[in-house]
Design a protein around this motif. Structure first.
Motif, PDB file in Angstrom:
ATOM      1  N   UNK A   1      19.802  54.929  14.224  1.00  0.00           N
ATOM      2  CA  UNK A   1      18.839  53.897  13.860  1.00  0.00           C
ATOM      3  C   UNK A   1      19.280  53.244  12.561  1.00  0.00           C
ATOM      4  N   UNK A   2      19.057  51.963  12.447  1.00  0.00           N
ATOM      5  CA  UNK A   2      19.419  51.237  11.235  1.00  0.00           C
ATOM      6  C   UNK A   2      18.571  49.977  11.104  1.00  0.00           C
ATOM      7  N   UNK A   3      18.473  49.496   9.864  1.00  0.00           N
ATOM      8  CA  UNK A   3      17.883  48.190   9.600  1.00  0.00           C
ATOM      9  C   UNK A   3      19.011  47.194   9.456  1.00  0.00           C
ATOM     10  N   UNK A   4      18.967  46.128  10.227  1.00  0.00           N
ATOM     11  CA  UNK A   4      20.042  45.140  10.203  1.00  0.00           C
ATOM     12  C   UNK A   4      19.873  44.200   9.015  1.00  0.00           C
ATOM     13  N   UNK A   5      20.981  43.921   8.334  1.00  0.00           N
ATOM     14  CA  UNK A   5      21.029  42.859   7.327  1.00  0.00           C
ATOM     15  C   UNK A   5      21.642  41.647   8.027  1.00  0.00           C
ATOM     16  N   UNK A   6      20.807  40.883   8.710  1.00  0.00           N
ATOM     17  CA  UNK A   6      21.301  39.950   9.717  1.00  0.00           C
ATOM     18  C   UNK A   6      22.170  38.837   9.140  1.00  0.00           C
ATOM     19  N   UNK A   7      21.898  38.396   7.918  1.00  0.00           N
ATOM     20  CA  UNK A   7      22.683  37.297   7.354  1.00  0.00           C
ATOM     21  C   UNK A   7      24.014  37.813   6.827  1.00  0.00           C
ATOM     22  N   UNK A   8      23.988  38.861   6.013  1.00  0.00           N
ATOM     23  CA  UNK A   8      25.219  39.397   5.424  1.00  0.00           C
ATOM     24  C   UNK A   8      26.171  39.908   6.493  1.00  0.00           C
ATOM     25  N   UNK A   9      25.632  40.477   7.571  1.00  0.00           N
ATOM     26  CA  UNK A   9      26.479  41.027   8.623  1.00  0.00           C
ATOM     27  C   UNK A   9      27.043  39.957   9.555  1.00  0.00           C
ATOM     28  N   UNK A  10      26.531  38.752   9.456  1.00  0.00           N
ATOM     29  CA  UNK A  10      27.027  37.639  10.276  1.00  0.00           C
ATOM     30  C   UNK A  10      27.376  36.455   9.377  1.00  0.00           C
ATOM     31  N   UNK A  11      27.926  36.756   8.227  1.00  0.00           N
ATOM     32  CA  UNK A  11      28.146  35.713   7.224  1.00  0.00           C
ATOM     33  C   UNK A  11      29.189  34.702   7.683  1.00  0.00           C
ATOM     34  N   UNK A  12      30.032  35.067   8.639  1.00  0.00           N
ATOM     35  CA  UNK A  12      31.000  34.116   9.170  1.00  0.00           C
ATOM     36  C   UNK A  12      30.348  32.896   9.780  1.00  0.00           C
ATOM     37  N   UNK A  13      29.105  33.054  10.273  1.00  0.00           N
ATOM     38  CA  UNK A  13      28.396  31.922  10.881  1.00  0.00           C
ATOM     39  C   UNK A  13      28.022  30.860   9.861  1.00  0.00           C
ATOM     40  N   UNK A  14      27.995  31.228   8.572  1.00  0.00           N
ATOM     41  CA  UNK A  14      27.673  30.242   7.543  1.00  0.00           C
ATOM     42  C   UNK A  14      28.806  29.241   7.363  1.00  0.00           C
TER      43      UNK A  14
END
Length: 868
Positions: free
Chosen positions: A617-630
Motif C-alpha cells: 500500500x502507498x500514497x501516490x505523489x501523482x505530480x512528482x511521480x509523473x513530472x515528465x508530463x509537465x
C-alpha cells in the motif's frame, strides 16, 4: 531560505573536512604498528592452540604469540584492531581474559584437560593437552559449546575483505548462523555432527571438519586451497543466495564497474530485472521499471531505511552517485514487513560504502562527449579505536549545449550537481554498535530550446525552457546490541530528510517541499533450537508535503504508526519460511493490515523453488511521480473524490504473488545458472494515469475496474570460457488497466524484452563488457484528435541498443575505462510533438518510447589507496 541553505551547506563541508582530516594523517605518515597484550587463562597446550587460533581470527591482528607459563597473549595489530572483538572471540572459545569472562556454557564446552577454573585440575602429562584431533573430536561431540570465526574474501587486488551474510550451518541439522557486517559468526555446536557447511552467494558450498577446532578463519578466493576448504569458482559479480527464503539478487562493485554507472538510475544497464528509461525528451529525467510497472511501485531503501520517495521519487535516483555504492540488492515481489508496507512489486536496497571499506582513498573522474564531467572522492579512516569515519564528495557539471538533431532543443540538460555524504561507525559501552550519517544535495538542471535564457522573461514570447532546482538534506542513525548468549538482539533506526523542489516548464511552474521523519525499533529472538526466530517491532513514518502546481496548492500531512512481527522458520538446509504481518494506521487512509509470506524449498542440491505472496500500500505523489508530463501543454486534471485524502484520491493497494525457480548446473565443465520467474500484481485500488482520454490533458482518477501486471522472466548465466561470462535473459510483460470503459495495455511499456551481457577479462587485467538489449513494441497513447502532422503510430517499432566498455587495471589501484552508450546510434524520430511551436496546445515531449540521445562515448579513471 536559499542563502541560508547554501551557508549551512558550506559550513557543514568545512566542519567535516576539518574533523576527518585529523583522522587521515596515516595517509601521509604511517606510524609503527601498535602492540597489545592481555592475560588469558589456560592450562595446557591445547588451550594455547585454541587461544592463538581465536586471536588470529580477530580483524586487525597481524601476529599472535602466547606464553603458556605467564598466560600473556601478545599481539601485533593494525588500526582495524578492536579489543572488544578480541574479548568476545576469546570468551566464545571458553577462555577468561582481563577483558571479559567467558560464559559458563562456553567454558563447560572445553575438553576436560582445559578446565582451568578447576583448582584440583592436575598438570598435564607429556601426551595430554596437545591439539590431538581425535581427542578433540570426542570432546567436541560429547559437550555442547560454540564455534566462532571470521570469513573473508581475497579480492582481485589481493586485499582481504570481510564478507557479511555468509551462511554457516551444521550439515544435516537445523542449527545455522550468518556472518555479521564484519564477517564474524558464532554458532552453537551440535552433538550430531562436526561438519560445518559454509555457503555464500557466488561460491560453491564447502564443508569444514570442526572436531578439533573452536574457531576458524577462512579466506575465500578463486582456486585457493585453505586447509580443508577449496573454493573452485570465482565470485560472481551478480549472485542469488540459495539459502534465503526471499529471492535477493546481489550486485557487487565489480558488476557496477561494467558500465559508467554515474548514479543509481544508471546502475542497472547490465541487469535484466530492472529497466530504465527517460520520462520525457527534454529534462533527461530517468525512471526505473520492474515487473512492467514504474519505479514508484518499487520500494527504494538505503541500507534498509526509506530512500527516495515522494518528491524525490524520480530525481532522487540521481542523488546516489555510482562510486558511493558498495552493493545493490534486488528483490522482486513484496519484501519483508520489517522494511515497511510500501513494497508493491519489489524492493531495491542500496548499500553505501562504509567507513571500514577496503579503500581508504578512492578517486573517480568521468567525462563524456556531451561535455558532462564528474568527480568523486571518498576518504575513510579510523579516527579512534572504536570510531571510524568516511567523507564522500561528488561534483557534476555539464556546461555545454548541443543540438545534434537540429530540432532547436538541446540534447541534454546542462547544470550542476554537488553531493556530500559524511558517515560514522562507532561502538559504545555495554556492547552497543552504531552508525550515523548525513547527506546534502544541491542540483540544478536547465533544458529546453537552445536560445532559452533562465534569467530572462518567462512567457510565450520568448524561447521555451525548463529549470529544475533540487535541495535536499538527510540524516540517519542506526544502533543495536546483541545480548549475551547471542539469541536476542535489539535495534533502532532513525532517519529524517528535507527536500525542496523548485521548477518550471515553459510557463507552468511546479514547486514543493517534503519533510520526512522515520523511526523503527526491532527486537529479535532466536528460540532454543534455532530453527525458529521472531522479529517484532514498532515503526513511525511522518510525511509533510507542500506542493504548488501553478496557482493550485496540494498540501498534506501523513502520519503512520505501525507494529509488525515476522517469523522465520528453517529446517535444515532444505525448507525455510518467512511469514510477516504488519498493522498500520494512516491518519488519512485509516487502519490497514499487510500480510506477507515467503517460502523456500530445496528440490535438490542445486535447485531451489521459492514462493512469495503479499500486500502493498502507498500514497501516490501523482505530480512528482509523473513530472515528465509537465514537459508538454497537457492540462493536469485530477478527479478528486474525497477531499480528506491526498489529491482527493484513494491509497493504492496491490496484491502480489510469484514463483521463482533457480538451478545451478555444470555444462561441459563450466558453471552455469538458470533462473525462471513469474509474478502477478493485482491492484485493488490504483490511481490511474490516463494519457488516452484526451491528447491535450492528463487525467488522474481512482481505478474502476481491473488493473494488473503479469510478468515472466527467464535468465541463463554461464562461464562459457575461462574468464568469459555470458548472461542471457528474456522478459514478457502483460500490463493492463481499465481506462474508462476499456481494458487496455499500459502505454510506453514493452511487452517483450531480450537481453545479453558478455564480460571477458584477460590475465593482465583488460576487461571487455558489452550489453545488447532488444525492446519490443510499445503502445503509444491515442493522438487521433490532434492535427495529422502531430499524430503518431499506435505502437512504436522494436529496436536494439548496444552498450560497450573496455577497461584496464594497473597494480589493482589504477583503472582506466572507455565506453560507449547506444553504440548503434538508434534514436526515436521526432520525440517532441509540435517542436517548432512549444507554447501551442499540441506541444508534448512526454511520449518517449526509445532513446532520444545518440551515441555517447565516455571515458574515466579510478584510483584507490587500500587499507593496510
Amino acid at each position: 531560505m536559499q542563502r541560508a541553505f547554501y551557508n549551512c551547506f558550506y559550513f557543514v563541508c568545512v566542519l567535516i573536512i576539518l574533523t576527518i582530516s585529523s583522522g587521515l594523517q596515516p595517509l601521509i605518515a604511517q606510524d609503527e604498528e601498535p602492540n597489545f597484550s592481555t592475560t588469558v587463562s589456560s592450562h595446557c597446550g591445547m588451550c594455547q592452540d585454541r587461544i592463538l587460533e581465536a586471536a588470529i581470527s580477530v580483524d586487525g591482528v597481524l601476529k599472535a604469540t602466547y606464553n603458556l607459563d605467564t598466560k600473556e597473549l601478545s599481539l601485533e595489530t593494525n588500526e582495524q584492531f578492536n579489543k572488544r572483538d578480541l574479548a568476545r572471540i576469546l570468551a566464545a572459545a571458553g577462555h577468561d581474559s582481563d577483558l571479559r569472562r567467558a560464559d559458563q556454557h562456553s567454558y563447560e564446552a572445553l575438553p576436560g584437560c582445559c578446565k582451568y577454573r578447576d583448582p584440583n585440575l592436575k598438570p598435564c602429562s607429556p601426551d595430554e593437552g596437545q591439539a590431538n584431533p581425535e581427542s578433540a573430536s570426542d570432546s567436541a561431540t560429547e559437550d555442547f559449546g560454540f564455534v566462532s570465526g571470521i570469513i573473508q574474501e581475497k579480492d582481485d587486488s589481493g586485499e582481504l575483505r570481510s564478507l557479511p551474510g555468509v551462511n554457516v550451518y551444521w550439515k544435516g541439522t537445523e542449527l545455522g548462523a550468518s556472518t555479521d557486517e564484519e564477517g564474524k559468526f558464532r554458532i552453537e555446536r551440535d552433538a550430531k555432527t562436526d561438519s560445518l557447511v559454509v555457503s555464500y552467494v557466488g561460491f560453491d558450498n564447502d564443508t569444514i571438519n570442526m572436531s578439533a577446532r573452536e574457531a576458524v578463519n577462512l579466506v575465500l578466493s578463486q582456486a585457493v586451497e585453505l586447509g580443508e576448504v577449496e573454493v573452485r569458482h570465482k565470485r560472481r559479480s551478480t549472485s542469488i543466495s540459495f539459502m534465503n527464503a526471499i529471492k535477493i539478487e546481489s550486485l557487487n562493485e565489480k558488476e557496477l564497474c561494467k558500465a559508467a554507472c554515474c548514479n543509481l538510475s544508471e546502475s542497472f544497464e547490465t541487469n535484466a530485472s530492472v529497466n530504465a528509461s527517460l520520462t520525457d525528451a527534454v529534462t533527461g529525467t530517468r525512471q526505473i521499471e520492474m515487473l512492467g510497472l514504474a519505479g514508484p511501485y518499487v520500494q527504494l531503501t538505503q541500507e534498509n531505511m526509506p530512500g527516495v520517495r515522494g518528491l524525490a521519487a524520480l530525481y532522487g535516483m540521481s542523488f546516489t552517485p555510482g562510486p558511493f555504492i558498495e552493493s545493490i540488492q534486488i528483490n522482486q515481489g513484496t519484501g519483508s514487513v520489517l522494511n515497511g508496507f510500501e513494497s508493491m512489486v519489489g524492493q531495491i536496497n542500496v548499500e553505501l560504502k562504509k567507513p571500514a571499506h577496503k579503500d581508504r582513498l578512492f578517486l573517480n573522474l568521468f567525462a563524456n562527449m556531451d561535455g558532462r564531467m564528474e568527480a568523486n572522492l571518498i576518504l575513510a579512516d579510523q579516527i579512534a579505536g572504536d570510531w571510524s569515519s568516511s567523507l564522500q564528495l561528488h561534483a557534476r557539471e555539464q556546461p555545454f549545449t548541443r543540438d545534434m538533431n537540429k530540432d532547436g532543443f538541446i540534447d541534454s540538460p546542462i547544470g550542476g550537481e554537488y553531493i556530500l555524504v559524511n558517515r560514522h561507525r562507532f561502538k559504545l559501552k555495554a556492547g552497543w554498535d552504531g552508525q550515523a550519517g548525513i547527506k546534502a544535495v544541491l542540483a540544478d538542471s536547465r533544458s529546453g530550446q537552445a536560445e532559452f535564457d533562465p534569467n530572462g522573461p518567462i512567457d510565450s514570447d520568448h524561447p521555451w525552457g525548463s529549470l529544475i532546482e533540487n535541495k535536499r538534506l538527510e540524516a540517519w542513525t542506526k544502533i543495536g546490541k546483541l545480548f549475551e548468549g547471542e539469541r536476542t538482539s535489539i535495534g533502532f533506526q532513525f532517519a529524517g530528510s528535507w527536500h525542496d523542489l523548485d521548477s518550471y516548464f515553459g510557463v507552468r511552474s511546479y514547486a514543493g517541499t517534503q519533510k520526512t521523519l522515520y523511526g523503527n525499533m526491532l527486537y529479535q529472538q532466536v528460540l532454543k533450537n534455532r530453527a525458529h526466530q521472531f522479529t517484532s517491532g514498532l515503526s513511525l513514518l511522518i510525511d509533510d508535503y507542500k506542493e504548488q502546481l501553478q496557482l493550485r496548492n496540494f498540501d498534506r500531512s501523513e502520519f503512520t504508526p505501525g507494529a509488525f512481527v515476522e517469523y522465520s522458520y528453517k529446517r535444515t538446509d532444505r525448507f525455510s519460511a518467512v511469514a510477516g504481518l504488519r498493522v498500520d494506521r494512516h491518519n488519512l487512509h485509516g487502519l490497514f493490515v499487510t500480510p506477507r509470506l515467503h517460502l523456500r524449498y530445496l528440490l535438490g542440491e542445486e535447485t531451489v523453488l521459492r514462493f512469495v505472496a503479499g500486500r502493498g500500500q502507498r500514497s501516490a505523489s501523482v505530480i512528482a511521480e509523473n513530472i515528465g508530463a509537465l514537459a508538454s501543454s497537457r492540462s493536469i486534471i485530477i478527479d478528486e473524490q474525497d477531499a480528506s485524502k491526498p489529491y482527493g484520491l484513494n491509497a493504492e493497494i496491490s496484491w502480489n504473488v510469484g514463483l521463482n525457480l533457480s538451478r545451478e548446473m555444470v555444462l561441459a565443465g563450466r558453471a552455469a545458472m538458470l533462473s525462471a520467474d513469474i509474478y502477478r500484481t493485482q491492484f485493488q485500488e490504483q490511481v490511474v494515469v490516463d494519457y488516452d482520454q484526451s491528447a491535450n490533458a492528463l487525467h488522474f482518477y481512482n481505478l474502476e475496474g481491473q488493473s494488473f501486471s503479469n510478468s515472466a522472466q527467464i535468465q541463463f548465466d554461464i562461464e562459457a570460457l575461462e574468464d568469459l561470462e555470458i548472461r542471457l535473459a528474456y522478459r514478457m510483460n502483460d500490463v493492463k488497466t481499465q481506462y474508462g470503459e476499456e481494458l487496455r495495455r499500459k502505454p510506453l511499456v514493452a511487452q517483450h524484452l531480450a537481453f545479453a551481457n558478455l564480460a571477458y577479462e584477460t590475465a593482465n587485467k583488460w576487461q571487455f563488457d558489452a550489453t545488447i538489449s532488444w525492446n519490443g513494441q510499445k503502445r503509444i497513447p491515442d493522438l487521433i484528435a490532434v492535427p495529422e502532422q502531430y499524430q503518431r503510430q499506435s505502437s512504436s517499432p522494436d529496436f536494439v541498443t548496444v552498450n560497450a566498455q573496455i577497461s584496464k587495471v594497473w597494480k589493482d589501484r589504477f583503472d582506466w575505462y572507455l565506453g560507449a552508450e547506444n553504440l548503434l546510434n538508434f534514436r526515436q524520430d521526432d520525440p517532441i510533438i509540435a517542436v517548432s511551436q512549444p507554447f501551442s496546445e499540441h506541444f508534448d515531449a512526454s511520449l518517449v518510447w526509445g532513446p532520444v540521445f545518440g551515441r555517447m562515448v565516455y571515458t574515466g579513471i579510478r584510483y584507490r589507496v587500500f587499507r593496510k
